[in-house]
Design a protein around this motif. Structure first.
Motif, PDB file in Angstrom:
ATOM      1  N   SER A  48       4.156 104.849  71.322  1.00  0.00           N
ATOM      2  CA  SER A  48       2.976 105.774  71.912  1.00  0.00           C
ATOM      3  C   SER A  48       1.772 104.958  71.605  1.00  0.00           C
ATOM      4  O   SER A  48       0.928 104.488  71.706  1.00  0.00           O
ATOM      5  N   ARG A  49       1.620 105.017  69.689  1.00  0.00           N
ATOM      6  CA  ARG A  49       0.825 103.774  68.827  1.00  0.00           C
ATOM      7  C   ARG A  49       0.520 102.897  69.092  1.00  0.00           C
ATOM      8  O   ARG A  49      -0.834 102.109  69.504  1.00  0.00           O
ATOM      9  N   LEU A  51       1.157 102.024  72.142  1.00  0.00           N
ATOM     10  CA  LEU A  51       0.510 101.877  74.020  1.00  0.00           C
ATOM     11  C   LEU A  51      -1.093 102.065  73.838  1.00  0.00           C
ATOM     12  O   LEU A  51      -1.295 101.553  74.070  1.00  0.00           O
ATOM     13  N   ASP A  52      -1.146 103.297  72.742  1.00  0.00           N
ATOM     14  CA  ASP A  52      -2.563 103.941  72.536  1.00  0.00           C
ATOM     15  C   ASP A  52      -3.703 102.530  71.983  1.00  0.00           C
ATOM     16  O   ASP A  52      -4.923 102.087  72.381  1.00  0.00           O
ATOM     17  N   ARG A  53      -2.503 102.115  71.113  1.00  0.00           N
ATOM     18  CA  ARG A  53      -3.318 100.526  70.521  1.00  0.00           C
ATOM     19  C   ARG A  53      -3.799  99.240  72.323  1.00  0.00           C
ATOM     20  O   ARG A  53      -5.132  98.667  71.790  1.00  0.00           O
ATOM     21  N   GLY A  55      -4.007  99.990  75.318  1.00  0.00           N
ATOM     22  CA  GLY A  55      -5.058 101.089  75.972  1.00  0.00           C
ATOM     23  C   GLY A  55      -6.820 101.001  75.166  1.00  0.00           C
ATOM     24  O   GLY A  55      -7.568 100.712  75.755  1.00  0.00           O
ATOM     25  N   PHE A  56      -7.034 100.818  73.471  1.00  0.00           N
ATOM     26  CA  PHE A  56      -8.039 101.212  73.306  1.00  0.00           C
ATOM     27  C   PHE A  56      -9.029  99.312  73.451  1.00  0.00           C
ATOM     28  O   PHE A  56      -9.510  99.127  73.267  1.00  0.00           O
ATOM     29  N   PHE A  89     -12.061 106.854  77.007  1.00  0.00           N
ATOM     30  CA  PHE A  89     -11.418 106.880  76.024  1.00  0.00           C
ATOM     31  C   PHE A  89     -11.076 108.656  75.396  1.00  0.00           C
ATOM     32  O   PHE A  89      -9.710 108.225  74.879  1.00  0.00           O
ATOM     33  N   SER A  91      -8.860 110.237  77.462  1.00  0.00           N
ATOM     34  CA  SER A  91      -7.223 110.033  78.326  1.00  0.00           C
ATOM     35  C   SER A  91      -6.717 109.785  77.366  1.00  0.00           C
ATOM     36  O   SER A  91      -5.241 109.736  77.512  1.00  0.00           O
ATOM     37  N   LEU A  92      -7.247 109.010  76.776  1.00  0.00           N
ATOM     38  CA  LEU A  92      -6.419 108.505  75.717  1.00  0.00           C
ATOM     39  C   LEU A  92      -6.285 109.467  74.046  1.00  0.00           C
ATOM     40  O   LEU A  92      -5.293 108.903  73.209  1.00  0.00           O
ATOM     41  N   ALA A  93      -7.029 109.851  74.253  1.00  0.00           N
ATOM     42  CA  ALA A  93      -6.696 110.897  72.837  1.00  0.00           C
ATOM     43  C   ALA A  93      -5.772 111.817  72.849  1.00  0.00           C
ATOM     44  O   ALA A  93      -5.190 112.555  74.557  1.00  0.00           O
TER      45      ALA A  93
END
Length: 93
Positions: A48-49, A51-53, A55-56, A89, A91-93
């Motif tokens: 998950s982290r 994928l978040d990175r 995306g960011f 942003f 949507s990723l939170a």
């Protein structure tokens, strides 16, 4: 809006996504093998982290690109771009 990342940014994002893809395959194997819930959840958090990175990184590149393209543009167009990026942003939170 079409996203154009610099070569090194694109490589970094693709590497993160490939790593996450490998982690997901590993999680599937862990579940099939009956591994502990704690081990599976730990790996889920890690992917998950990752994928978040990714995306960011994509959003940051898009933000930089949008600001460059709309520099000096109409205020209402800048506000529309800001609102779209804020929604991304969130949507990723």
């Amino acid at each position: 809006m079409e996203l154009e990342l610099a070569a090194e940014e694109l490589t970094a994002v693709l590497n993160r996504l490939r790593r996450a893809q490998g982690q997901i395959a590993g999680i599937v194997r862990m579940i099939e093998e009956g591994r502990s819930c704690e081990e599976v959840v730990t790996q889920l958090a890690a992917v998950s982290r990752a994928l978040d990175r990714a995306g960011f990184a994509i959003i940051a590149g898009g933000l930089q690109q949008c600001l460059a393209e709309e520099n000096g543009g109409r205020p209402d167009a800048r506000e529309h771009t800001r609102a779209r990026l804020e929604k991304l942003f969130l949507s990723l939170a």
